[in-house]
Design a protein around this motif. Structure first.
Motif, PDB file in Angstrom:
ATOM      1  N   ASP A 125      20.629  49.849  34.889  1.00  0.00           N
ATOM      2  CA  ASP A 125      20.068  48.610  35.431  1.00  0.00           C
ATOM      3  C   ASP A 125      19.515  47.686  34.353  1.00  0.00           C
ATOM      4  O   ASP A 125      18.849  46.689  34.664  1.00  0.00           O
ATOM      5  CB  ASP A 125      18.982  48.924  36.467  1.00  0.00           C
ATOM      6  CG  ASP A 125      17.845  49.760  35.912  1.00  0.00           C
ATOM      7  OD1 ASP A 125      17.980  50.310  34.806  1.00  0.00           O
ATOM      8  OD2 ASP A 125      16.802  49.877  36.603  1.00  0.00           O
ATOM      9  N   ALA A 126      19.774  47.989  33.081  1.00  0.00           N
ATOM     10  CA  ALA A 126      19.383  47.107  31.978  1.00  0.00           C
ATOM     11  C   ALA A 126      20.339  47.340  30.816  1.00  0.00           C
ATOM     12  O   ALA A 126      20.827  48.461  30.618  1.00  0.00           O
ATOM     13  CB  ALA A 126      17.946  47.374  31.540  1.00  0.00           C
ATOM     14  N   PRO A 164      19.654  43.661  36.441  1.00  0.00           N
ATOM     15  CA  PRO A 164      18.429  42.860  36.408  1.00  0.00           C
ATOM     16  C   PRO A 164      17.997  42.409  35.018  1.00  0.00           C
ATOM     17  O   PRO A 164      17.403  41.337  34.871  1.00  0.00           O
ATOM     18  CB  PRO A 164      17.381  43.793  37.022  1.00  0.00           C
ATOM     19  CG  PRO A 164      18.157  44.787  37.812  1.00  0.00           C
ATOM     20  CD  PRO A 164      19.442  44.975  37.077  1.00  0.00           C
ATOM     21  N   GLU A 165      18.248  43.217  33.982  1.00  0.00           N
ATOM     22  CA  GLU A 165      17.719  42.892  32.649  1.00  0.00           C
ATOM     23  C   GLU A 165      18.809  42.953  31.606  1.00  0.00           C
ATOM     24  O   GLU A 165      19.528  43.949  31.484  1.00  0.00           O
ATOM     25  CB  GLU A 165      16.594  43.865  32.277  1.00  0.00           C
ATOM     26  CG  GLU A 165      15.779  43.425  31.090  1.00  0.00           C
ATOM     27  CD  GLU A 165      15.039  42.112  31.342  1.00  0.00           C
ATOM     28  OE1 GLU A 165      15.546  41.072  30.863  1.00  0.00           O
ATOM     29  OE2 GLU A 165      13.993  42.124  32.009  1.00  0.00           O
TER      30      GLU A 165
END
Length: 316
Positions: A125-126, A164-165
């Motif tokens: 997620d990053a 997200p990142e």
């Protein structure tokens, strides 16, 4: 945000699974190792990846998704150049099973598909896209772009990811002088990114840090086993970490050139990846490329139609 925080680590605090990916090929994944060890200590799942200069067709590994080769300690590859394999073997010597996911050298569209497939496979997620050097910040009209094909393909591929990142981290200020990069232009880019909130500051790597000791050991282990192709960037950063300054050489590959080993070379420069991508003047023109040859032609055509900003010395 205040003086007790690291903006880089603050941005990654909510992440559960971070992909640290070498964006410019070669040894770039090594530049992400200090961050890898810190995030692991913080309890996060961290995966390593690299846009590879290894001849992947000669590697006896598995392809978990199209365009990505999974390299482990037991993976056999070319004797002359295989930094990802040796890195995984270094981890194995420490009792740690750490694969390195290798992206093929392709155009931006193909690399974008490979990143998306790997994200679906691993669920990170990053993403931290790591550049060994600073040429990823060249927007396209500078006198020297360094080696843009790999960096910009990686930048565009990660920009498109639905995570997200997304961050960019550079390590090795001054190294790209070897490739004709004007560092006054790099600092100009940093200032422009700061103006729009895309600059996340610097984080000093110090020799006393345990993460740095592990990074140095990994660099030494792999470079010793690849004596014909050690990493100029990684060895230059190690020199800076150890307090060397000026024209200091650790490999015969740099003989005959002038190096500037300096304290800024051992600092992480961190940026919001989307802000970096927005500043790149020719990224959009590369979005449909499937080969490096296509990228080269488009970059050359772009350069032929734009005025190039001349070299500027840093006035200090």
């Amino acid at each position: 945000m205040d003086l007790s925080t690291s903006p880089l680590l603050e941005r990654l605090a909510p992440a559960r699974h971070v992909l640290i990916a070498g964006g410019g090929g070669g040894f770039d994944v090594f530049s992400g190792l200090p961050l890898y060890f810190r995030l692991r200590e913080l309890g996060k799942t961290v995966t390593l990846a690299n846009l590879s200069f290894t001849q992947l067709s000669k590697v006896q590994g598995t392809w978990p998704v199209p365009g990505v080769l999974q390299v482990e300690a037991s993976t056999e590859g070319p004797e002359y150049y295989f930094p990802e394999g040796w890195l995984s073997r270094w981890f194995a010597r420490r009792g740690d099973k750490v694969p390195v996911y290798c992206f093929e050298q392709t155009g931006m569209a193909s690399l974008r598909e490979a990143y998306a497939a790997l994200q679906a496979h691993l669920g990170f997620d990053a993403v931290v896209l790591v550049d060994g050097g600073t040429d990823i910040l060249m927007r396209g009209d500078e006198v020297g772009l360094g080696t843009p094909h790999e960096d910009i393909a990686s930048l565009g591929a990660v920009q498109a990811l639905a995570v997200p990142e997304k961050l960019v981290v550079c390590l090795g200020f001054g190294v790209d002088f070897h490739h004709g990069v004007c560092h006054a232009h790099f600092l100009e880019s940093v200032a422009a990114l700061s103006k729009e909130g895309g600059y996340l500051g610097v984080t000093a790597l110090l020799e006393a840090m345990p993460e740095v000791a592990l990074y140095k050991d990994a660099v030494a282990f792999v470079c010793e086993r690849m004596p014909r192709a050690p990493s100029i960037v990684s060895l230059s950063v190690v020199s800076a970490l150890e307090g060397d300054y000026g024209d200091v050489h650790r490999t015969e590959r740099t003989r005959g050139s002038t190096l500037w080993i300096n304290p800024l070379m051992s600092m992480y420069w961190a940026f919001d990846l989307m802000a970096v991508a927005r500043r790149c003047l020719y990224l959009e023109a590369l979005k449909d490329t499937t080969t490096q040859a296509q990228m080269h032609l488009i970059i050359e055509a772009f350069r032929a139609t734009r005025p190039v900003r001349p070299w500027k010395d840093i006035p200090v």
